[in-house]
Design an enzyme around this catalytic site. Sequence first.
Site, PDB file in Angstrom:
ATOM      1  N   ASN A   6       0.865  -1.179   0.000  1.00 55.03           N
ATOM      2  CA  ASN A   6       0.000   0.000   0.000  1.00 55.03           C
ATOM      3  C   ASN A   6       0.909   1.240   0.000  1.00 55.03           C
ATOM      4  O   ASN A   6       1.468   1.598   1.021  1.00 55.03           O
ATOM      5  CB  ASN A   6      -0.877  -0.032   1.259  1.00 55.03           C
ATOM      6  N   ARG A  93      -2.948  -2.077  -3.065  1.00 59.24           N
ATOM      7  CA  ARG A  93      -4.101  -1.221  -2.841  1.00 59.24           C
ATOM      8  C   ARG A  93      -4.005  -0.090  -3.864  1.00 59.24           C
ATOM      9  O   ARG A  93      -3.016   0.629  -3.900  1.00 59.24           O
ATOM     10  CB  ARG A  93      -4.081  -0.655  -1.425  1.00 59.24           C
ATOM     11  N   HIS A 182     -12.848   3.649   0.399  1.00 64.18           N
ATOM     12  CA  HIS A 182     -12.845   2.685   1.516  1.00 64.18           C
ATOM     13  C   HIS A 182     -13.552   1.377   1.124  1.00 64.18           C
ATOM     14  O   HIS A 182     -14.020   0.633   1.983  1.00 64.18           O
ATOM     15  CB  HIS A 182     -13.577   3.239   2.763  1.00 64.18           C
ATOM     16  N   ARG A 246     -10.849  16.452   7.380  1.00 64.84           N
ATOM     17  CA  ARG A 246     -11.666  16.814   6.210  1.00 64.84           C
ATOM     18  C   ARG A 246     -13.040  17.289   6.656  1.00 64.84           C
ATOM     19  O   ARG A 246     -13.613  16.757   7.604  1.00 64.84           O
ATOM     20  CB  ARG A 246     -11.832  15.611   5.275  1.00 64.84           C
ATOM     21  N   GLU A 392      -8.204  -4.592   5.655  1.00 64.72           N
ATOM     22  CA  GLU A 392      -8.115  -4.384   4.208  1.00 64.72           C
ATOM     23  C   GLU A 392      -6.987  -5.211   3.600  1.00 64.72           C
ATOM     24  O   GLU A 392      -7.123  -5.730   2.489  1.00 64.72           O
ATOM     25  CB  GLU A 392      -7.878  -2.894   3.919  1.00 64.72           C
TER      26      GLU A 392
END
Length: 412
Positions: A6, A93, A182, A246, A392
């Site tokens: 990743n 990823r 996600h 965010r 993940e």
Amino acid sequence: MVLVVNCGSSSLKYQLFQSETGEPLASGLASRVAVEGGQEASLQHHSAGNREYVVQALMPDHEVALGYVLGALTDADHGVIGSLAEIQAVGHRVVHGGEEFSESVLIDAAVEAAVERFCEIAPLHNPANLQGIRACRRRLPGVPQVAVFDTAFHHTLPPVAYIYGLPYELYEQRGIRRYGFHGTSHRYVALQAAQLLQERGVCLPDQRIITCHLGNGCSLTAVQGGKSVQTSMGFTPLEGLLMGTRCGDIDPALVPYLVNHLGMSMEEIDDMLNKQSGLLGVSGVSSDIRDIHAAAEAGNTRAQLALDIFCYRVRHYLGAYATVMGGLSAVVFTAGIGENDPVVREQSLRELEFLGVYLDPAKNAEPNLRGQVADVATGDSPVRVYVIPTNEELMIARDTADLAARMPPQMG
Ligand code: AMP
């Protein structure tokens, strides 16, 4: 063995799995990769039963960093494999797969070109993912590589969920639409929740699940009959919930207002919305929810407000998604906050009894839930509330092992 990679713009996270059992053997993180100014990067490598192994060195790009990772994996003292030949496949990823990829794929020249094309709409993520792919191709020639896209799970969104109320040509000509992110995490926890519901006699076509990925980034997904039908992140990961830094949903007219009345540049606005807003912006304290709790308990009213907005937005979307699906079977909490923060879970589900959500306060507050799947609803709650640790990397490893196993032998 399957290596999961990743790559971020200045980092390379990895994990090595046993292909057949999915057992993790080693993991690590190279940070300060490809940073300017000749700063040394650092690789922290962990393997089962061994002390952490740290390497400080110049890593001017991801390929050099990968070289150190492969060195650590095969190291005589800290490694877990005898030679690189034991790595049968690499799973990456990849954040953006555009409209092209509805599932994980073996990487060939066409896939690589598509990942490169989507750099335009994911400039913060896809370039680093692409670097990781190229570095692995060069360092592990002939080893099959798989791309697992963050957007792929949301490929099943219907047009009503993904088309914005903008001139349609922007969608047709520039691909401007909701993509959602996600996806690997939502898919992983939704699969587990689906199994738990099935064991309770709720068959897949009847299942209506809302998965809440609450970490540094936050998103909710409505999963009906095993498929993502709506999700809160949009064209970029900025839309939707309040997050660490965010802002989530705002009135888009604010952007020209900030330009015209505060004289801000587009770069400044982009930076503010992505990095100075959310929990950090509202509280002025921190982007980490643990600091927010501590400050709120000490009487900081803005920290309390940030926490309240965070949970309010989750409730807002829970209500919307239950309505979109016409019902609700389960709510799933995952990621750093979702898995560890009973206060956020309780406050987000407050007064949702009208939807059939009855949280068991004692089960929810259980301190040793960490790392475990738990059902924290009351025994007779019509809607289940699950806490499911996301993984993940394991999902990427499984997809990678499956695809590599289906490859014709001459390609290997
Ligand atoms: P993630 O992006 O999934 O790694 O989640 C990161 C966020 O999870 C952090 O910023 C924290 O706000 C939160 N978090 C991590 N550990 C805990 C914990 N033990 N209790 C509450 N929140 C936590």
